[in-house]
Design a protein around this motif. Structure first.
Motif, PDB file in Angstrom:
ATOM      1  N   LEU A  57      11.659  41.216 -49.144  1.00  0.00           N
ATOM      2  CA  LEU A  57      13.063  41.357 -48.773  1.00  0.00           C
ATOM      3  C   LEU A  57      13.231  41.224 -47.253  1.00  0.00           C
ATOM      4  N   ALA A  58      12.323  41.844 -46.488  1.00  0.00           N
ATOM      5  CA  ALA A  58      12.411  41.744 -45.030  1.00  0.00           C
ATOM      6  C   ALA A  58      12.222  40.305 -44.569  1.00  0.00           C
ATOM      7  N   GLU A  59      11.304  39.579 -45.220  1.00  0.00           N
ATOM      8  CA  GLU A  59      11.107  38.158 -44.879  1.00  0.00           C
ATOM      9  C   GLU A  59      12.377  37.350 -45.149  1.00  0.00           C
ATOM     10  N   LYS A  60      13.021  37.640 -46.288  1.00  0.00           N
ATOM     11  CA  LYS A  60      14.238  36.906 -46.635  1.00  0.00           C
ATOM     12  C   LYS A  60      15.336  37.214 -45.615  1.00  0.00           C
ATOM     13  N   ALA A  61      15.413  38.473 -45.177  1.00  0.00           N
ATOM     14  CA  ALA A  61      16.418  38.843 -44.184  1.00  0.00           C
ATOM     15  C   ALA A  61      16.200  38.075 -42.881  1.00  0.00           C
ATOM     16  N   GLN A  62      14.957  37.948 -42.477  1.00  0.00           N
ATOM     17  CA  GLN A  62      14.686  37.201 -41.249  1.00  0.00           C
ATOM     18  C   GLN A  62      15.029  35.728 -41.398  1.00  0.00           C
ATOM     19  N   SER A  63      14.873  35.200 -42.610  1.00  0.00           N
ATOM     20  CA  SER A  63      15.189  33.783 -42.828  1.00  0.00           C
ATOM     21  C   SER A  63      16.687  33.510 -42.712  1.00  0.00           C
ATOM     22  N   LYS A  64      17.508  34.566 -42.751  1.00  0.00           N
ATOM     23  CA  LYS A  64      18.963  34.424 -42.685  1.00  0.00           C
ATOM     24  C   LYS A  64      19.507  34.558 -41.255  1.00  0.00           C
ATOM     25  N   LEU A  65      18.623  34.553 -40.282  1.00  0.00           N
ATOM     26  CA  LEU A  65      19.082  34.704 -38.896  1.00  0.00           C
ATOM     27  C   LEU A  65      20.078  33.622 -38.493  1.00  0.00           C
ATOM     28  N   THR A  66      19.969  32.433 -39.111  1.00  0.00           N
ATOM     29  CA  THR A  66      20.868  31.327 -38.761  1.00  0.00           C
ATOM     30  C   THR A  66      22.105  31.279 -39.654  1.00  0.00           C
ATOM     31  N   ASP A  67      22.261  32.265 -40.541  1.00  0.00           N
ATOM     32  CA  ASP A  67      23.419  32.326 -41.429  1.00  0.00           C
ATOM     33  C   ASP A  67      24.189  33.612 -41.134  1.00  0.00           C
ATOM     34  N   PRO A  68      25.083  33.588 -40.141  1.00  0.00           N
ATOM     35  CA  PRO A  68      25.757  34.812 -39.697  1.00  0.00           C
ATOM     36  C   PRO A  68      26.485  35.552 -40.809  1.00  0.00           C
ATOM     37  N   ALA A  69      27.129  34.820 -41.723  1.00  0.00           N
ATOM     38  CA  ALA A  69      27.894  35.490 -42.782  1.00  0.00           C
ATOM     39  C   ALA A  69      26.969  36.273 -43.705  1.00  0.00           C
ATOM     40  N   ALA A  70      25.888  35.618 -44.172  1.00  0.00           N
ATOM     41  CA  ALA A  70      24.955  36.292 -45.066  1.00  0.00           C
ATOM     42  C   ALA A  70      24.271  37.461 -44.367  1.00  0.00           C
ATOM     43  N   LEU A  71      23.906  37.241 -43.102  1.00  0.00           N
ATOM     44  CA  LEU A  71      23.218  38.288 -42.363  1.00  0.00           C
ATOM     45  C   LEU A  71      24.128  39.485 -42.140  1.00  0.00           C
ATOM     46  N   TYR A  72      25.399  39.209 -41.827  1.00  0.00           N
ATOM     47  CA  TYR A  72      26.318  40.332 -41.632  1.00  0.00           C
ATOM     48  C   TYR A  72      26.487  41.114 -42.931  1.00  0.00           C
ATOM     49  N   ASP A  73      26.641  40.410 -44.050  1.00  0.00           N
ATOM     50  CA  ASP A  73      26.786  41.103 -45.336  1.00  0.00           C
ATOM     51  C   ASP A  73      25.564  41.975 -45.618  1.00  0.00           C
ATOM     52  N   PHE A  74      24.386  41.450 -45.286  1.00  0.00           N
ATOM     53  CA  PHE A  74      23.164  42.211 -45.488  1.00  0.00           C
ATOM     54  C   PHE A  74      23.144  43.467 -44.610  1.00  0.00           C
ATOM     55  N   LEU A  75      23.457  43.274 -43.322  1.00  0.00           N
ATOM     56  CA  LEU A  75      23.448  44.407 -42.407  1.00  0.00           C
ATOM     57  C   LEU A  75      24.522  45.429 -42.755  1.00  0.00           C
ATOM     58  N   ASP A  76      25.644  44.946 -43.259  1.00  0.00           N
ATOM     59  CA  ASP A  76      26.710  45.855 -43.689  1.00  0.00           C
ATOM     60  C   ASP A  76      26.226  46.693 -44.873  1.00  0.00           C
ATOM     61  N   ALA A  77      25.500  46.041 -45.804  1.00  0.00           N
ATOM     62  CA  ALA A  77      24.965  46.767 -46.960  1.00  0.00           C
ATOM     63  C   ALA A  77      23.924  47.788 -46.520  1.00  0.00           C
ATOM     64  N   VAL A  78      23.055  47.385 -45.584  1.00  0.00           N
ATOM     65  CA  VAL A  78      22.014  48.306 -45.106  1.00  0.00           C
ATOM     66  C   VAL A  78      22.640  49.520 -44.439  1.00  0.00           C
ATOM     67  N   THR A  79      23.486  49.278 -43.450  1.00  0.00           N
ATOM     68  CA  THR A  79      24.027  50.389 -42.676  1.00  0.00           C
ATOM     69  C   THR A  79      24.945  51.275 -43.517  1.00  0.00           C
ATOM     70  N   SER A  80      25.635  50.696 -44.499  1.00  0.00           N
ATOM     71  CA  SER A  80      26.504  51.492 -45.373  1.00  0.00           C
ATOM     72  C   SER A  80      25.699  52.396 -46.293  1.00  0.00           C
ATOM     73  N   SER A  81      24.417  52.084 -46.452  1.00  0.00           N
ATOM     74  CA  SER A  81      23.569  52.839 -47.368  1.00  0.00           C
ATOM     75  C   SER A  81      22.698  53.864 -46.654  1.00  0.00           C
ATOM     76  N   LEU A  82      22.775  53.895 -45.320  1.00  0.00           N
ATOM     77  CA  LEU A  82      21.882  54.761 -44.555  1.00  0.00           C
ATOM     78  C   LEU A  82      22.515  56.109 -44.238  1.00  0.00           C
ATOM     79  N   THR A  83      21.704  57.149 -44.412  1.00  0.00           N
ATOM     80  CA  THR A  83      22.010  58.463 -43.863  1.00  0.00           C
ATOM     81  C   THR A  83      20.775  58.904 -43.084  1.00  0.00           C
ATOM     82  N   THR A  84      20.979  59.371 -41.858  1.00  0.00           N
ATOM     83  CA  THR A  84      19.863  59.793 -41.023  1.00  0.00           C
ATOM     84  C   THR A  84      20.200  61.118 -40.358  1.00  0.00           C
ATOM     85  N   ASP A  85      19.208  61.697 -39.690  1.00  0.00           N
ATOM     86  CA  ASP A  85      19.496  62.832 -38.827  1.00  0.00           C
ATOM     87  C   ASP A  85      20.288  62.321 -37.624  1.00  0.00           C
TER      88      ASP A  85
END
Length: 459
Positions: free
Chosen positions: A255-283
């Motif tokens: 999955l991390a490799e696929k995410a890096q392959s999307k560096l040139t696709d801003p729309a897909a990368l943003y959707d991915f990062l939006d999904a990641v950050t929306s799913s995170l809870t941290t201290d």
């Protein structure tokens, strides 16, 4: 092995930088991509605002391990397996579960890091935890992922993390500095945002419980299929949680490799990062793109060969308790050596663990005899502790009262039984101390339960 990745034979090769821990890779990508495109305005704040912070410091108690290396970072990473919002499509479950649990240690000099996977079926001592309703759970023995469920009884990720950290600290002696939790549905959204992730299977996988029906061969899994794939257990290979950990690690690298392959696709990368950050809870300390990026930058500077992935040394609990065919216990002294090394910020590799195991044969609780003496002045304490010892597989040869009241809990050992005493103290009573004692029966440890036993129990 059925359903495995064909690339598994290459698992021992050092993972590439693109295969590092997904959560921090995602944090780094977020900042780097936004910075390179100049979109630091509302996009940055949108993603940054997605990350939830949960305050846990006041829930961890005062009986925590000493921080032996303040400049190192030791982080709990947990997958939050809540069923909220799934309409029962993945089964019903009260509160939260955690099928994925790792401890990540980043050295103080930032020259190495170790990721230790914790089997969810690890049978450990679970201290009293805040249930979020003004009450506390009773200390007991159980699966380690039960600690996440207890603390998260009311859907509170912070409570789940706090109880899990208390449990890890009490059983490992490691001081946990931070936590990161990724929720159940977020994983699915991440995969879909990338257009799926590729896997290659040696054999088909069919599992109704995990909602998986996959053919053999190479294929692209969508979010729904990927979620089932990383959750499947009993119908693949030996059906163990250890096998599932390996599949999860493999998939997260892909999955991390696929995410890096999307560096040139801003729309897909943003959707991915939006999904990641929306799913995170941290201290609070890690709750933001900037601190996650800083951590990712530290990890990027670590040489390939200095990043180590380990699983806590373990064996089937059935060897101690024949009727328990489902759980594992940590193998000592190997597990103790691993945790002690990390607590002191000393690197330990898989080869180091193997060498230690060869030098010091594994100890089994069933091989350890112990007498329990009550030094608390409270009736029934020796019997209570003896029952817990029996549940953990130790051989209790007798109970009784100490000569007088004791302020602290001590494991006394005759000559030659120091490692057995450490096993008892580490496995069940982490706050207990050990000391030589030649007054007991030959070959038997003497556990004197002291007034501090309430603290050991998590009070």
């Amino acid at each position: 092995m059925a359903g495995t990745h064909r690339s598994r034979s290459a698992r021992s090769a050092p993972p590439s930088r693109g295969r590092r821990i997904l959560l921090w890779t995602a944090g780094a990508l977020a900042v780097l991509v936004l910075a390179s495109t100049g979109a630091l305005g509302w996009l940055y704040y949108q993603l940054n605002g997605n990350i939830q912070a949960a305050e846990i410091e006041d829930r961890l108690g005062d009986d925590r391990p000493e921080d032996l290396s303040p400049d190192a970072m030791t982080i709990l990473v947990a997958g939050s397996d809540t069923r909220e919002g799934t309409d029962g499509s993945y089964g019903q479950a009260e509160g939260m579960r955690s099928d994925t649990m790792m401890v990540v240690h980043v050295a103080a000099n930032r020259e190495w890091a170790t990721v230790v996977s914790i089997p969810r079926d690890s049978w450990v001592s679970i201290p009293a935890c805040d249930l979020g309703d003004g009450t506390e759970s009773e200390p007991h023995q159980g699966k380690i992922n039960e600690s996440f469920a207890l603390g998260g009884m009311n859907g509170d990720v912070g409570g789940a993390a706090a109880c899990t950290i208390r449990t890890l600290e009490q059983n490992t002696g490691l001081r946990i500095d931070n936590f990161v939790s990724l929720d159940f549905l977020g994983f699915k959204d991440m995969v879909d945002a990338l257009g799926g992730v590729d896997v290659c299977l040696d054999e088909p996988i069919q599992d109704d419980k995990a909602h998986v029906d996959l053919a053999a061969g190479c294929q692209t899994l969508d979010g729904e299929e990927a979620l089932g794939f990383v959750r499947v257990r009993y119908s693949v290979g030996d059906g163990s949680d250890i096998g599932r950990i390996e599949r999860q690690q493999d998939f997260m690298r892909s999955l991390a490799e696929k995410a890096q392959s999307k560096l040139t696709d801003p729309a897909a990368l943003y959707d991915f990062l939006d999904a990641v950050t929306s799913s995170l809870t941290t201290d609070p300390e890690l709750a933001g793109l900037r601190p996650l990026y800083d951590l990712a930058e530290d990890l990027q500077g670590i040489p390939e060969e200095n990043l180590t992935f380990l699983t806590v040394p373990n064996y089937p609990r059935q060897l101690d308790v024949p009727e328990d065919t489902a759980n594992v216990v940590w193998e000592y002294p190997s597990a103790g050596l691993l945790f002690d090394a990390l607590a002191r910020d000393e690197r330990m590799t898989e080869d180091d663990l193997a060498a230690a195991a060869e030098e010091s044969p594994a100890l089994r609780p069933s091989e350890v005899q112990v007498q329990v003496l009550n030094g608390t002045g409270i009736a029934g304490q020796a019997a209570e502790v003896a029952e817990r010892l029996g549940d953990a597989g130790f051989t209790v040869v007798g109970t009784g009262n100490a000569a007088g009241e004791a302020a602290r809990t001590v494991v006394g050992y005759p000559e030659g039984l120091a490692e057995q005493a450490e096993l008892l103290a580490s496995r069940l009573l982490p706050a207990a101390t050990t000391e030589p004692d030649a007054t007991g029966p030959p070959g038997v440890l003497t556990l004197t339960v002291g007034a501090d036993f309430a603290g050991v129990r998590g009070g």
